[in-house]
Scaffold this motif. Structure first.
Motif, PDB file in Angstrom:
ATOM      1  N   ARG A 159      36.972  40.108  44.002  1.00  0.00           N
ATOM      2  CA  ARG A 159      36.810  41.408  43.277  1.00  0.00           C
ATOM      3  C   ARG A 159      37.758  41.405  42.151  1.00  0.00           C
ATOM      4  N   SER A 160      39.146  40.679  42.136  1.00  0.00           N
ATOM      5  CA  SER A 160      39.893  40.982  41.152  1.00  0.00           C
ATOM      6  C   SER A 160      40.109  39.816  40.417  1.00  0.00           C
TER       7      SER A 160
ATOM      8  N   GLY B 243      39.406  37.606  37.276  1.00  0.00           N
ATOM      9  CA  GLY B 243      39.119  37.994  35.737  1.00  0.00           C
ATOM     10  C   GLY B 243      38.568  36.562  35.181  1.00  0.00           C
TER      11      GLY B 243
ATOM     12  N   TYR C  97      36.989  39.070  33.074  1.00  0.00           N
ATOM     13  CA  TYR C  97      36.272  40.042  32.703  1.00  0.00           C
ATOM     14  C   TYR C  97      35.885  40.858  33.976  1.00  0.00           C
ATOM     15  N   MET C  98      36.625  42.116  33.859  1.00  0.00           N
ATOM     16  CA  MET C  98      36.457  43.148  34.938  1.00  0.00           C
ATOM     17  C   MET C  98      35.330  44.144  34.884  1.00  0.00           C
TER      18      MET C  98
ATOM     19  N   GLU D 247      37.315  49.390  38.513  1.00  0.00           N
ATOM     20  CA  GLU D 247      38.094  48.821  39.583  1.00  0.00           C
ATOM     21  C   GLU D 247      37.698  48.037  40.794  1.00  0.00           C
ATOM     22  N   GLN D 248      38.379  46.973  41.303  1.00  0.00           N
ATOM     23  CA  GLN D 248      37.678  46.136  42.551  1.00  0.00           C
ATOM     24  C   GLN D 248      36.613  45.834  42.323  1.00  0.00           C
ATOM     25  N   ASP D 249      36.251  45.128  40.938  1.00  0.00           N
ATOM     26  CA  ASP D 249      34.904  44.676  40.482  1.00  0.00           C
ATOM     27  C   ASP D 249      34.971  43.754  39.327  1.00  0.00           C
ATOM     28  N   SER D 250      34.209  42.524  39.416  1.00  0.00           N
ATOM     29  CA  SER D 250      34.482  41.661  38.203  1.00  0.00           C
ATOM     30  C   SER D 250      33.202  41.095  38.057  1.00  0.00           C
ATOM     31  N   GLU D 251      32.881  40.549  36.763  1.00  0.00           N
ATOM     32  CA  GLU D 251      31.918  39.537  36.627  1.00  0.00           C
ATOM     33  C   GLU D 251      31.600  38.614  37.715  1.00  0.00           C
TER      34      GLU D 251
ATOM     35  N   ASP E 169      29.503  50.301  35.475  1.00  0.00           N
ATOM     36  CA  ASP E 169      30.383  50.067  34.536  1.00  0.00           C
ATOM     37  C   ASP E 169      30.102  49.003  33.411  1.00  0.00           C
TER      38      ASP E 169
END
Length: 380
Positions: free
Chosen positions: A48-49, A51, A53-54, A57-61, A344
């Protein structure tokens, strides 16, 4: 709507990062209810952290890539309340998957020996770096390490260059696929017998197993497959990258028919009658001379022109960068990219489609869950 072949199958997964989540995502693609079990106190799935590309919060591509179509509950397996909630979920599940270190399933009591009293049909699927029955069970491990130790890097790259790893974590992806296969086999057996089991896969075993025929050659003939120029096949030629007037292509004349047809379609009939190239062993023996001759022909036209001439007749592909690959009209034609709604990402999240088709249609993707998004729904 595509058929959900695994609809009604519930899988709890104590998973993080790549290999395990990739495997369970394949099952979610096919309709299984995959529930990520995350410890909020530890930040949940570490991916989740990841990067750069975020997505809020607590999420990313990066995280989305491995967890489309899943649910998430937060609980601490080491706490009394968390354990109780987990065991209630086990009663309703078909399988419990994890991709922890090999010593962790026993410590967390998520093996069949511990869970069969709660649900005798439960299948416990374990993915680790080096396996649970190994002197390295407690070792952390990752894809790149397996590529190194299993010999992959010694066979990748140019002969006069350093060892090279694959551009992607293919050992992770293959091991995740093995996890999915073994988990489904366990569920099939359990549905017949009423008795679950443990199934295990690990990165190291998968990597070693994929040495395939080079392993057989060494084990029986002591032949060590090394690196050849242009990524050439160890026994068939020409099967390698070739120069064109504006770049590179990959030519694979895997059978005598394709070599003869390549000679005809390219106007290189003289090479078909050249004794140095008359057979596959002869072409392999004279690989350097063959490469020079093939390049001289292929450099007369562009890669696109050769695709028009050879495509569908002789196995040939353009060597593309990632942008060219993803923007290819063919990728759009086969619907291998999708648009996924995400709160998001106002314009939506572009994603690779599922590799499966059911009745000719690809499963529709939905976003990966927010951490604990389904706790209220699933934990009573």
């Amino acid at each position: 709507m595509t058929a959900k072949l695994l609809e009604g199958v519930r899988i709890l997964s104590v998973e993080q990062y790549g290999a395990g989540p990739y495997g369970t995502m394949l099952l979610a693609d096919l309709g299984a209810e995959v529930i990520k079990v995350e410890d909020a106190g530890r930040g949940g799935d570490v991916s989740r952290s990841v990067g750069p590309y975020m997505l809020g919060e607590q999420d990313s591509e990066f995280f989305q890539t491995f967890s489309y179509g899943k649910k998430s509950v937060t609980l601490d397996l080491k706490s009394e309340d968390g354990r109780k909630a987990f065991e209630e979920l086990v009663k309703t599940a078909d399988a419990v998957a994890n991709n922890l270190r090999g010593d962790q399933p026993e410590k967390l009591k998520i093996t069949y020996d511990y869970l069969k009293a709660i649900n005798p049909k439960i299948v416990c699927a374990h993915l680790s770096a080096y396996g649970r029955k190994s002197e390295r069970a407690a070792w952390p491990g990752y894809d790149y390490l397996m590529q190194a130790e299993a010999g992959f890097m010694s066979m990748t790259g140019e002969p006069d260059g350093p060892p090279v790893r694959f551009g992607l974590s293919m050992v992770d992806f293959h091991t995740g696929s093995h996890l999915a296969t073994s988990l489904l086999a366990g569920i099939l057996s359990s549905s017949r017998t009423g008795e679950g089991c443990d199934v295990d896969v690990c990165l190291f075993d998968t990597a070693l197993h994929q040495l395939s025929y080079p392993a057989t050659w060494y084990l029986n003939q002591k032949h060590k497959t090394g690196r050849l120029p242009r990524g050439a096949h160890p026994s068939i030629a020409p099967s390698q990258s070739v120069k064109t007037s504006d770049g590179w292509g990959l030519l694979m004349c895997q059978t005598p028919k394709f070599w003869s047809l390549w000679c005809k379609l390219t106007g290189a009939e003289a090479l078909a009658t050249d004794d140095r190239f008359a057979t596959i062993p002869a072409r392999r023996e004279n690989l350097e001379a063959l490469t020079t001759e093939v390049d001289a022909v292929m450099m007369q036209r562009s890669t696109a022109e050769w695709m028009d001439i050879l495509g569908g007749h002789v196995p040939f592909a353009p060597v593309m960068d990632i942008a060219e690959a993803l923007d290819s009209p063919y990728v759009q034609h086969v619907e291998m990219t999708s648009q996924v709604d995400h709160p998001d990402a106002p314009k939506g999240l572009r994603a690779l489609s599922s590799p499966f088709r059911v009745n000719g249609e690809r499963p529709k993707l939905t976003r990966a869950p927010k951490m604990g998004e389904h706790s209220e729904e699933l934990i009573k």
